[in-house]
Structures are given as structure tokens and as C-alpha cells.
Design a protein around this motif. Structure first.
Motif, PDB file in Angstrom:
ATOM      1  N   LEU A 116       0.839  -1.201   0.000  1.00 21.29           N
ATOM      2  CA  LEU A 116       0.000   0.000   0.000  1.00 21.29           C
ATOM      3  C   LEU A 116       0.873   1.249   0.000  1.00 21.29           C
ATOM      4  O   LEU A 116       1.871   1.324   0.712  1.00 21.29           O
ATOM      5  N   ASP A 117       0.502   2.226  -0.790  1.00 23.97           N
ATOM      6  CA  ASP A 117       1.215   3.491  -0.830  1.00 23.97           C
ATOM      7  C   ASP A 117       0.654   4.435   0.221  1.00 23.97           C
ATOM      8  O   ASP A 117      -0.490   4.876   0.116  1.00 23.97           O
ATOM      9  N   GLU A 118       1.438   4.731   1.223  1.00 23.27           N
ATOM     10  CA  GLU A 118       1.088   5.705   2.252  1.00 23.27           C
ATOM     11  C   GLU A 118      -0.382   5.671   2.627  1.00 23.27           C
ATOM     12  O   GLU A 118      -1.106   6.656   2.486  1.00 23.27           O
ATOM     13  N   ASN A 119      -0.829   4.542   3.104  1.00 19.62           N
ATOM     14  CA  ASN A 119      -2.217   4.400   3.501  1.00 19.62           C
ATOM     15  C   ASN A 119      -2.427   5.026   4.869  1.00 19.62           C
ATOM     16  O   ASN A 119      -1.565   4.922   5.748  1.00 19.62           O
ATOM     17  N   GLU A 120      -3.565   5.668   5.061  1.00 20.94           N
ATOM     18  CA  GLU A 120      -3.836   6.351   6.317  1.00 20.94           C
ATOM     19  C   GLU A 120      -4.580   5.487   7.321  1.00 20.94           C
ATOM     20  O   GLU A 120      -4.931   5.946   8.395  1.00 20.94           O
ATOM     21  N   LEU A 121      -4.825   4.219   7.007  1.00 19.97           N
ATOM     22  CA  LEU A 121      -5.494   3.331   7.941  1.00 19.97           C
ATOM     23  C   LEU A 121      -4.520   2.849   9.006  1.00 19.97           C
ATOM     24  O   LEU A 121      -3.349   2.584   8.724  1.00 19.97           O
ATOM     25  N   SER A 122      -5.017   2.721  10.224  1.00 15.75           N
ATOM     26  CA  SER A 122      -4.176   2.248  11.318  1.00 15.75           C
ATOM     27  C   SER A 122      -3.877   0.764  11.155  1.00 15.75           C
ATOM     28  O   SER A 122      -4.562   0.047  10.420  1.00 15.75           O
ATOM     29  N   ASP A 123      -2.864   0.305  11.868  1.00 20.57           N
ATOM     30  CA  ASP A 123      -2.524  -1.115  11.837  1.00 20.57           C
ATOM     31  C   ASP A 123      -3.701  -1.956  12.311  1.00 20.57           C
ATOM     32  O   ASP A 123      -3.934  -3.053  11.795  1.00 20.57           O
ATOM     33  N   GLY A 124      -4.450  -1.443  13.284  1.00 19.07           N
ATOM     34  CA  GLY A 124      -5.614  -2.169  13.792  1.00 19.07           C
ATOM     35  C   GLY A 124      -6.676  -2.377  12.724  1.00 19.07           C
ATOM     36  O   GLY A 124      -7.240  -3.475  12.592  1.00 19.07           O
ATOM     37  N   LYS A 125      -6.948  -1.336  11.945  1.00 15.72           N
ATOM     38  CA  LYS A 125      -7.937  -1.443  10.853  1.00 15.72           C
ATOM     39  C   LYS A 125      -7.447  -2.401   9.767  1.00 15.72           C
ATOM     40  O   LYS A 125      -8.209  -3.205   9.248  1.00 15.72           O
ATOM     41  N   LEU A 126      -6.158  -2.293   9.425  1.00 16.44           N
ATOM     42  CA  LEU A 126      -5.606  -3.194   8.423  1.00 16.44           C
ATOM     43  C   LEU A 126      -5.663  -4.645   8.896  1.00 16.44           C
ATOM     44  O   LEU A 126      -5.981  -5.544   8.124  1.00 16.44           O
ATOM     45  N   GLN A 127      -5.395  -4.857  10.181  1.00 13.93           N
ATOM     46  CA  GLN A 127      -5.454  -6.215  10.725  1.00 13.93           C
ATOM     47  C   GLN A 127      -6.885  -6.747  10.708  1.00 13.93           C
ATOM     48  O   GLN A 127      -7.107  -7.923  10.435  1.00 13.93           O
ATOM     49  N   GLU A 128      -7.856  -5.885  10.968  1.00 12.77           N
ATOM     50  CA  GLU A 128      -9.273  -6.287  10.871  1.00 12.77           C
ATOM     51  C   GLU A 128      -9.608  -6.747   9.455  1.00 12.77           C
ATOM     52  O   GLU A 128     -10.295  -7.752   9.266  1.00 12.77           O
ATOM     53  N   ILE A 129      -9.132  -6.004   8.466  1.00 13.45           N
ATOM     54  CA  ILE A 129      -9.366  -6.370   7.069  1.00 13.45           C
ATOM     55  C   ILE A 129      -8.723  -7.718   6.772  1.00 13.45           C
ATOM     56  O   ILE A 129      -9.347  -8.597   6.176  1.00 13.45           O
ATOM     57  N   ILE A 130      -7.480  -7.903   7.209  1.00  9.34           N
ATOM     58  CA  ILE A 130      -6.784  -9.177   7.002  1.00  9.34           C
ATOM     59  C   ILE A 130      -7.556 -10.314   7.656  1.00  9.34           C
ATOM     60  O   ILE A 130      -7.727 -11.383   7.063  1.00  9.34           O
ATOM     61  N   ASP A 131      -8.033 -10.089   8.881  1.00 15.77           N
ATOM     62  CA  ASP A 131      -8.789 -11.130   9.595  1.00 15.77           C
ATOM     63  C   ASP A 131     -10.068 -11.496   8.848  1.00 15.77           C
ATOM     64  O   ASP A 131     -10.398 -12.675   8.712  1.00 15.77           O
ATOM     65  N   ASP A 132     -10.792 -10.487   8.368  1.00 19.77           N
ATOM     66  CA  ASP A 132     -12.034 -10.737   7.619  1.00 19.77           C
ATOM     67  C   ASP A 132     -11.757 -11.499   6.321  1.00 19.77           C
ATOM     68  O   ASP A 132     -12.443 -12.472   6.006  1.00 19.77           O
ATOM     69  N   VAL A 133     -10.755 -11.051   5.582  1.00 15.22           N
ATOM     70  CA  VAL A 133     -10.421 -11.707   4.323  1.00 15.22           C
ATOM     71  C   VAL A 133      -9.926 -13.136   4.584  1.00 15.22           C
ATOM     72  O   VAL A 133     -10.270 -14.061   3.849  1.00 15.22           O
ATOM     73  N   THR A 134      -9.157 -13.323   5.649  1.00 15.15           N
ATOM     74  CA  THR A 134      -8.674 -14.660   6.001  1.00 15.15           C
ATOM     75  C   THR A 134      -9.842 -15.602   6.250  1.00 15.15           C
ATOM     76  O   THR A 134      -9.862 -16.734   5.748  1.00 15.15           O
ATOM     77  N   GLN A 135     -10.840 -15.146   7.002  1.00 12.33           N
ATOM     78  CA  GLN A 135     -12.003 -15.986   7.275  1.00 12.33           C
ATOM     79  C   GLN A 135     -12.757 -16.320   5.982  1.00 12.33           C
ATOM     80  O   GLN A 135     -13.211 -17.449   5.800  1.00 12.33           O
TER      81      GLN A 135
END
Length: 108
Positions: free
Chosen positions: A13-32
Motif C-alpha cells: 500500500l502506498d502511504e495508507n492512512e489506515l491504522s494497523d488495527g484497521k488493516l489487521q481487521e481487514i486481514i482477519d475478515d479476508v482470512t475468514q
């Protein structure tokens, strides 16, 4: 040491403004979603790659969910409706058939 999915996502990602917590939530959802789609219990190397790719797509679509197409001064934008073919082939290659049990078998 192997990079975490979060580190791999942030590298794409190029200079994304989302926090690590939000990105981890996305990863968790996509993983499921990936585990459910493939009927797997854990990610292998190929599925981890698919999770990162789908997470990038998810992050890039934030704020534009449902956008079919858009045009401004001759510039048009459209989005994929489905999983990219490369990622779909990874998911298909790792798909496992489910175990089907007859519920009536336990009754004697």
C-alpha cells in the motif's frame, strides 16, 4: 524471519492512512472468507498470498463500495466485480471438498 500478513499488506500500500488495527481487521475478515471458501482450517503459503492480494483490493475499495463506474471530464473509473483470475486460481487450487456426515447415522 517471515513477514507477517500485516507487514506484507503495508508494503503493497502506498502511504495508507489506515491504522494497523484497521488493516489487521481487514486481514482477519479476508482470512475468514478465504478459509471458508476453500474449506481449509489454516492458511498455507499460496492462500496467504491470496489474503494479501484480496486485502489490498478491500483497502483500495474503502469509500467506494458499490461503485460500478464513474466519470469526470473524460476520465472514467470502474472496478472489478469479482476476484482477479490469478487469485481465483489460487483459491480453486487449494479448495478442499467438505466432509459430509449423515446426521441420521448416529441414531440406531
Amino acid at each position: 524471519m517471515a513477514e507477517t500478513l500485516l507487514e506484507r499488506l503495508k508494503a503493497r500500500l502506498d502511504e495508507n492512512e489506515l491504522s494497523d488495527g484497521k488493516l489487521q481487521e481487514i486481514i482477519d475478515d479476508v482470512t475468514q472468507e478465504v478459509l471458508s471458501d476453500t474449506n481449509q482450517s489454516e492458511l498455507n503459503l499460496q492462500l496467504s498470498s491470496a489474503v494479501v492480494s484480496l486485502s489490498v483490493i478491500t483497502v483500495n475499495r474503502i469509500g467506494t463500495e458499490g461503485l460500478a463506474s464513474e466519470g469526470y471530464s473524460g476520465v472514467s473509473t470502474s472496478y472489478l466485480d469479482d476476484v482477479p483470475p490469478r487469485v481465483a486460481s489460487i483459491l480453486n487450487a487449494n479448495r478442499r471438498l467438505g466432509v459430509w456426515e449423515d446426521e441420521d447415522e448416529s441414531i440406531t
